[in-house]
Design a protein around this motif. Sequence first.
Motif, PDB file in Angstrom:
ATOM      1  N   MET A   1      62.336  17.421  52.056  1.00  0.00           N
ATOM      2  CA  MET A   1      61.656  18.684  52.051  1.00  0.00           C
ATOM      3  C   MET A   1      60.802  18.749  50.793  1.00  0.00           C
ATOM      4  N   LEU A   2      59.643  19.356  50.942  1.00  0.00           N
ATOM      5  CA  LEU A   2      58.777  19.571  49.798  1.00  0.00           C
ATOM      6  C   LEU A   2      58.718  21.079  49.567  1.00  0.00           C
ATOM      7  N   LEU A   3      59.081  21.499  48.367  1.00  0.00           N
ATOM      8  CA  LEU A   3      59.140  22.917  48.040  1.00  0.00           C
ATOM      9  C   LEU A   3      57.902  23.349  47.274  1.00  0.00           C
ATOM     10  N   ARG A   4      57.581  24.621  47.392  1.00  0.00           N
ATOM     11  CA  ARG A   4      56.426  25.144  46.646  1.00  0.00           C
ATOM     12  C   ARG A   4      56.792  25.246  45.176  1.00  0.00           C
ATOM     13  N   PRO A   5      55.806  25.068  44.296  1.00  0.00           N
ATOM     14  CA  PRO A   5      56.097  25.241  42.865  1.00  0.00           C
ATOM     15  C   PRO A   5      56.418  26.702  42.568  1.00  0.00           C
ATOM     16  N   ALA A   6      57.194  26.925  41.538  1.00  0.00           N
ATOM     17  CA  ALA A   6      57.576  28.285  41.173  1.00  0.00           C
ATOM     18  C   ALA A   6      56.357  29.129  40.829  1.00  0.00           C
ATOM     19  N   ALA A   7      55.455  28.580  40.034  1.00  0.00           N
ATOM     20  CA  ALA A   7      54.252  29.307  39.637  1.00  0.00           C
ATOM     21  C   ALA A   7      53.160  28.292  39.297  1.00  0.00           C
ATOM     22  N   PRO A   8      52.229  28.036  40.226  1.00  0.00           N
ATOM     23  CA  PRO A   8      51.223  27.010  39.967  1.00  0.00           C
ATOM     24  C   PRO A   8      50.198  27.388  38.902  1.00  0.00           C
ATOM     25  N   ARG A  36      58.902  22.926  33.355  1.00  0.00           N
ATOM     26  CA  ARG A  36      58.798  24.371  33.084  1.00  0.00           C
ATOM     27  C   ARG A  36      57.509  24.951  33.657  1.00  0.00           C
ATOM     28  N   LEU A  37      56.418  24.187  33.600  1.00  0.00           N
ATOM     29  CA  LEU A  37      55.131  24.687  34.077  1.00  0.00           C
ATOM     30  C   LEU A  37      54.973  24.606  35.590  1.00  0.00           C
ATOM     31  N   ALA A  38      55.467  23.539  36.191  1.00  0.00           N
ATOM     32  CA  ALA A  38      55.144  23.290  37.592  1.00  0.00           C
ATOM     33  C   ALA A  38      56.347  23.089  38.486  1.00  0.00           C
ATOM     34  N   GLY A  39      57.526  23.129  37.949  1.00  0.00           N
ATOM     35  CA  GLY A  39      58.716  22.829  38.739  1.00  0.00           C
ATOM     36  C   GLY A  39      59.084  23.913  39.732  1.00  0.00           C
ATOM     37  N   VAL A  40      60.105  23.611  40.474  1.00  0.00           N
ATOM     38  CA  VAL A  40      60.631  24.507  41.496  1.00  0.00           C
ATOM     39  C   VAL A  40      61.586  25.497  40.831  1.00  0.00           C
ATOM     40  N   ALA A  41      61.564  26.727  41.292  1.00  0.00           N
ATOM     41  CA  ALA A  41      62.458  27.753  40.753  1.00  0.00           C
ATOM     42  C   ALA A  41      63.909  27.420  41.099  1.00  0.00           C
ATOM     43  N   ASP A  44      65.238  28.868  44.254  1.00  0.00           N
ATOM     44  CA  ASP A  44      64.795  28.202  45.476  1.00  0.00           C
ATOM     45  C   ASP A  44      65.669  26.987  45.768  1.00  0.00           C
ATOM     46  N   LEU A  45      66.009  26.235  44.734  1.00  0.00           N
ATOM     47  CA  LEU A  45      66.916  25.094  44.925  1.00  0.00           C
ATOM     48  C   LEU A  45      68.283  25.559  45.402  1.00  0.00           C
ATOM     49  N   GLU A  46      68.743  26.673  44.891  1.00  0.00           N
ATOM     50  CA  GLU A  46      70.033  27.217  45.332  1.00  0.00           C
ATOM     51  C   GLU A  46      69.979  27.609  46.807  1.00  0.00           C
ATOM     52  N   ARG A  47      68.846  28.159  47.257  1.00  0.00           N
ATOM     53  CA  ARG A  47      68.704  28.510  48.677  1.00  0.00           C
ATOM     54  C   ARG A  47      68.736  27.259  49.546  1.00  0.00           C
ATOM     55  N   GLY A  56      75.453  21.636  57.618  1.00  0.00           N
ATOM     56  CA  GLY A  56      76.221  20.399  57.684  1.00  0.00           C
ATOM     57  C   GLY A  56      75.467  19.200  57.135  1.00  0.00           C
ATOM     58  N   LEU A  57      74.528  19.460  56.226  1.00  0.00           N
ATOM     59  CA  LEU A  57      73.760  18.390  55.592  1.00  0.00           C
ATOM     60  C   LEU A  57      74.200  18.257  54.148  1.00  0.00           C
ATOM     61  N   ARG A  58      73.914  17.115  53.557  1.00  0.00           N
ATOM     62  CA  ARG A  58      74.219  16.950  52.140  1.00  0.00           C
ATOM     63  C   ARG A  58      72.939  16.633  51.385  1.00  0.00           C
ATOM     64  N   ILE A  59      72.898  17.040  50.141  1.00  0.00           N
ATOM     65  CA  ILE A  59      71.742  16.757  49.302  1.00  0.00           C
ATOM     66  C   ILE A  59      71.958  15.393  48.655  1.00  0.00           C
ATOM     67  N   VAL A  60      71.028  14.482  48.901  1.00  0.00           N
ATOM     68  CA  VAL A  60      71.098  13.131  48.368  1.00  0.00           C
ATOM     69  C   VAL A  60      70.393  13.068  47.020  1.00  0.00           C
ATOM     70  N   GLU A  61      69.253  13.740  46.938  1.00  0.00           N
ATOM     71  CA  GLU A  61      68.441  13.684  45.730  1.00  0.00           C
ATOM     72  C   GLU A  61      67.606  14.948  45.610  1.00  0.00           C
ATOM     73  N   THR A  62      67.467  15.430  44.396  1.00  0.00           N
ATOM     74  CA  THR A  62      66.628  16.590  44.107  1.00  0.00           C
ATOM     75  C   THR A  62      65.734  16.260  42.932  1.00  0.00           C
ATOM     76  N   ASP A  63      64.450  16.557  43.065  1.00  0.00           N
ATOM     77  CA  ASP A  63      63.502  16.382  41.968  1.00  0.00           C
ATOM     78  C   ASP A  63      62.804  17.713  41.755  1.00  0.00           C
ATOM     79  N   PRO A  64      63.317  18.537  40.818  1.00  0.00           N
ATOM     80  CA  PRO A  64      62.740  19.861  40.631  1.00  0.00           C
ATOM     81  C   PRO A  64      61.319  19.835  40.084  1.00  0.00           C
ATOM     82  N   VAL A  65      60.919  18.758  39.420  1.00  0.00           N
ATOM     83  CA  VAL A  65      59.549  18.672  38.908  1.00  0.00           C
ATOM     84  C   VAL A  65      58.577  18.427  40.057  1.00  0.00           C
TER      85      VAL A  65
END
Length: 127
Positions: A1-8, A36-41, A44-47, A56-65
Amino acid sequence: MLLRPAAPAPLEVHVAGLASRLPGERRHLSWAALARLAGVARQDLERIEEFARAAGLRIVETDPVCGSVLLAGSAAALERAFRVKLVRYHDERGIYLSHAGPVHTPAGLAGIVEAVGLQVAEFKPGD
């Protein structure tokens, strides 16, 4: 999944500032400053974590940047979570799974998910 940045906007301001300087005068961001400038809130990661657990899915990898989250689970769980039908395909290379039709963003994540891509790992070489 690709998430929107917190504040572009802050990143856009930083990039505009870089563009107005000569290369030798530019001060580049550390990975932490970029996050801090472009990462995911964090919320949002908690959601996404809540969604994954409930589906029933598991998170394998997260890249907040970069704003990417890699999820894994059974074919049935992926089908339910993204309202997609996985189909076995056969070709000269073997048998693999892919999806038929569009992959849907879960309704509760529509405001934070920009894209969903499915990469099915199962591949069995043909006999």
